[in-house]
Enzyme design. Structure first.
Site, PDB file in Angstrom:
ATOM      1  N   SER A 182       0.821  -1.211   0.000  1.00 40.56           N
ATOM      2  CA  SER A 182       0.000   0.000   0.000  1.00 40.56           C
ATOM      3  C   SER A 182       0.852   1.257   0.000  1.00 40.56           C
ATOM      4  O   SER A 182       0.518   2.249  -0.648  1.00 40.56           O
ATOM      5  CB  SER A 182      -0.928  -0.006   1.221  1.00 40.56           C
ATOM      6  OG  SER A 182      -1.861  -1.061   1.130  1.00 40.56           O
ATOM      7  N   ALA A 183       1.968   1.239   0.737  1.00 40.05           N
ATOM      8  CA  ALA A 183       2.850   2.406   0.791  1.00 40.05           C
ATOM      9  C   ALA A 183       3.912   2.379  -0.296  1.00 40.05           C
ATOM     10  O   ALA A 183       4.208   3.399  -0.922  1.00 40.05           O
ATOM     11  CB  ALA A 183       3.509   2.495   2.164  1.00 40.05           C
ATOM     12  N   ALA A 206       8.608  -9.153  -2.308  1.00 36.82           N
ATOM     13  CA  ALA A 206       8.861 -10.573  -2.041  1.00 36.82           C
ATOM     14  C   ALA A 206       7.901 -11.475  -2.797  1.00 36.82           C
ATOM     15  O   ALA A 206       8.237 -12.616  -3.124  1.00 36.82           O
ATOM     16  CB  ALA A 206       8.769 -10.847  -0.540  1.00 36.82           C
ATOM     17  N   HIS A 252      -5.898  -5.184  10.498  1.00 38.69           N
ATOM     18  CA  HIS A 252      -5.476  -3.782  10.535  1.00 38.69           C
ATOM     19  C   HIS A 252      -4.337  -3.592  11.540  1.00 38.69           C
ATOM     20  O   HIS A 252      -4.407  -2.711  12.396  1.00 38.69           O
ATOM     21  CB  HIS A 252      -6.646  -2.866  10.929  1.00 38.69           C
ATOM     22  CG  HIS A 252      -7.832  -2.963  10.047  1.00 38.69           C
ATOM     23  ND1 HIS A 252      -9.114  -2.631  10.470  1.00 38.69           N
ATOM     24  CD2 HIS A 252      -7.961  -3.356   8.750  1.00 38.69           C
ATOM     25  CE1 HIS A 252      -9.966  -2.818   9.477  1.00 38.69           C
ATOM     26  NE2 HIS A 252      -9.294  -3.258   8.425  1.00 38.69           N
TER      27      HIS A 252
END
Length: 543
Positions: free
Chosen positions: A16-17, A38, A475
């Site tokens: 996501s980042a 990976a 999360h």
């Protein structure tokens, strides 16, 4: 890939980042960027078809296959800890809910000394990341990479559940990512034209042809290369061969809440006594690495639906859904282009709570549907479910090394439900979910509650249901805590304390969890980090 393996920036993790960083940093043609992942490429159609999320999750496709250590508060179970191992990371495997969190979450961060991370300071990065179907306004972005929209799944049951929240007297919100989060509202999704809008599709794919961007898949980072107190590169295992790649400017860790602290500890950055126990030489004694782990724990309430059932049951026959998957994948139009959600709520369990500590997620489908498909008839009775989530957990755990072997999974001690307040949140949310099911608008749809069943009434009985069945909603955050204090892992510019040219850019820097799903917040962190990096000369360490 050239022999002289050096780049200006090395990004560890294309999640996501990482995909955001790769896009923003490579926008400067003078900078060379290496993005390491990976896992493999996101070619699986189930990633891109929104309804395919059920198979991605239950079969743990493209996943690190992590499990938490057994814990008494969850009945000694090893709760699974799904983390995406694929281009796009967990943004390619999550449920696509788009939730920023509460204004108060970020103002709480600011109150601890992180003044540049207040809601007003991070709002521009939320607006920058999205293209909201309702258009830009003071809260929403209209021209960003990630397409966001209201859930478009249609079922009269969803309308009835929304009406039940009105009948029960709960507050309503038209846009929980706008002015007011608290209340019941329509779920928002990262979906575009019937396809998942991951950071891979939104940020990375459009820039893959940039000559200054290199992407390596199946490339696992095994160690950060340190020269004194300076990060100079990364040792990687790429498809069975080990080599070192060098960073002329910075190494950026974006491997996520589990893998980032593990890599740091394997590299000698962590608590000295814990590293020594595994024979790892300490390079930087930073005891907070891996600590402060937190996650959203949840429990579920399920009902059987009266005949004739809803659209999910009718469409999940293997002959129908198989055709629809192909249609949706090729055209972006079809039943499979959404998920059977629709209503979400953010509520306070009591008047003393400063922020919503309960999230409700309503699903117009039975969870027994996930192991689909069986030929020609639905293999499950129709039903629906409400998931109750404790969004402001006080419990804290840790990620620790299991060994000095980079291929060994770390130990994940979630320490679920260690705080009585976390139990209170789930208990209160459970009773709200039952209250909603008892409202007049829901009665035409309910045959019976079957999980846990009507015999589960007292606090002790509800607690036992929580203990036996609660899970994470994936999360995790906090294991490389950002702070203004010297005990934090990274400073407000995300630079690792005691190490030059090394930053962490993922959910592990969150001081504490936000109220709701975290993908939007992680993208915000990466967008802000890209600006911090661009304005920094070397990313020097803060002592």
């Amino acid at each position: 890939m050239p022999h002289a393996e050096s780049y200006d920036y090395i990004i560890v993790g294309a999640g996501s980042a990482g995909c955001v960083l790769a896009n923003r940093l490579s926008a400067d043609p003078r900078c060379s960027v290496l993005l390491l992942e990976a896992g493999g490429w996101d070619r699986d159609p189930m990633i891109h078809i929104p309804l395919g999320w059920g198979k991605i999750l239950t079969e743990r496709r493209h996943d690190w296959m992590y499990f938490c250590e057994p814990e008494d508060n969850v009945g000694g179970r090893r709760v699974e800890c799904a983390r995406g191992k694929v281009i796009g990371g967990s943004s390619s495997t999550n449920a696509m809910a788009y939730v920023r969190g509460n204004r108060g979450d970020y103002d709480r961060w600011a109150a601890t000394g992180l003044s540049e991370w207040s809601y007003d300071k991070v709002l521009p990065y939320f607006r920058k990341q999205e293209s909201w179907e309702g258009g830009a306004n003071q809260y929403r972005g209209g021209n960003g990479p990630v397409s966001t929209q209201f859930c478009r799944y249609k079922d009269t049951l969803i309308d009835a559940f929304a009406q039940a929240s009105v009948q029960a007297g709960y507050a309503q919100t038209k846009d929980y990512n706008g002015e007011r989060q608290e209340g019941f509202g329509r779920l928002q999704m990262t979906i575009s034209k019937g396809r998942r809008a991951s950071t891979a599709s939104a940020y990375l794919r459009p820039v893959l042809k940039r000559p200054n961007l290199t992407v390596l898949t199946e490339a696992s980072a095994t160690r950060i290369v340190l020269e004194g107190a300076r990060a100079t590169g990364v040792t990687i295992n790429h498809r069975g061969g080990e080599r070192t790649v060098l960073a002329r400017k910075e190494v950026l860790l974006a491997g996520g809440v589990i893998n980032t602290p593990q890599l740091m500890m394997l590299s000698g950055i962590g608590a000295q006594d814990e590293l020594a126990a595994h024979g790892v030489q300490t390079r930087v004694n930073l005891p907070a690495v891996g600590k402060n782990l937190q996650d959203h724990v949840s429990v579920i309430l399920m009902y059987r639906r009266r005949a004739p059932g809803g659209p999910f049951l009718r469409n999940m026959r293997a002959d129908r859904i198989g055709f629809d998957f192909v249609k949706t994948y090729l055209t972006g139009r079809g039943f499979s282009g959404d998920v059977p959600g629709g209503v979400v709520a953010f509520l306070k369990s009591g008047p003393a709570r400063p922020l919503p500590d309960v999230q409700l997620l309503f699903t117009a489908a039975p969870l027994a549907a996930w192991p689909y498909f069986k030929p020609f008839k639905a293999p499950f009775a129709d039903g629906f479910a409400t998931r109750i989530v404790a969004t402001q957990p006080e419990s804290r755990g840790a990620v620790k090394l299991a060994s000095a072997d980079p291929s060994a999974a770390p130990l994940i001690h979630q320490n679920f439900l260690a705080s009585p307040k976390d139990w209170e949140s789930l208990r209160a949310g459970f009773r709200v979910a039952r209250d909603l099911a008892a409202q007049p608008s829901m009665q035409p749809f309910i045959e019976a509650e079957f999980f846990p069943g009507p015999k589960c009434q007292s606090d002790d009985e509800i607690d036992e249901h929580i203990r036996k069945t609660s899970i994470t909603v994936h999360h995790p955050a906090g294991t490389c805590r950002m702070g203004a204090d010297a005990a934090s892992v990274v400073d407000p510019q995300l630079r690792v304390r005691g190490v030059d040219r090394l930053r962490v850019v993922d959910a592990s820097v969150m001081p504490d969890l936000v109220c709701g799903n975290i993908n939007a917040a992680v993208i915000m962190i990466a967008e802000k980090a890209a600006d911090l990096i661009a304005s920094s000369k070397e990313g020097r360490a803060v002592q």
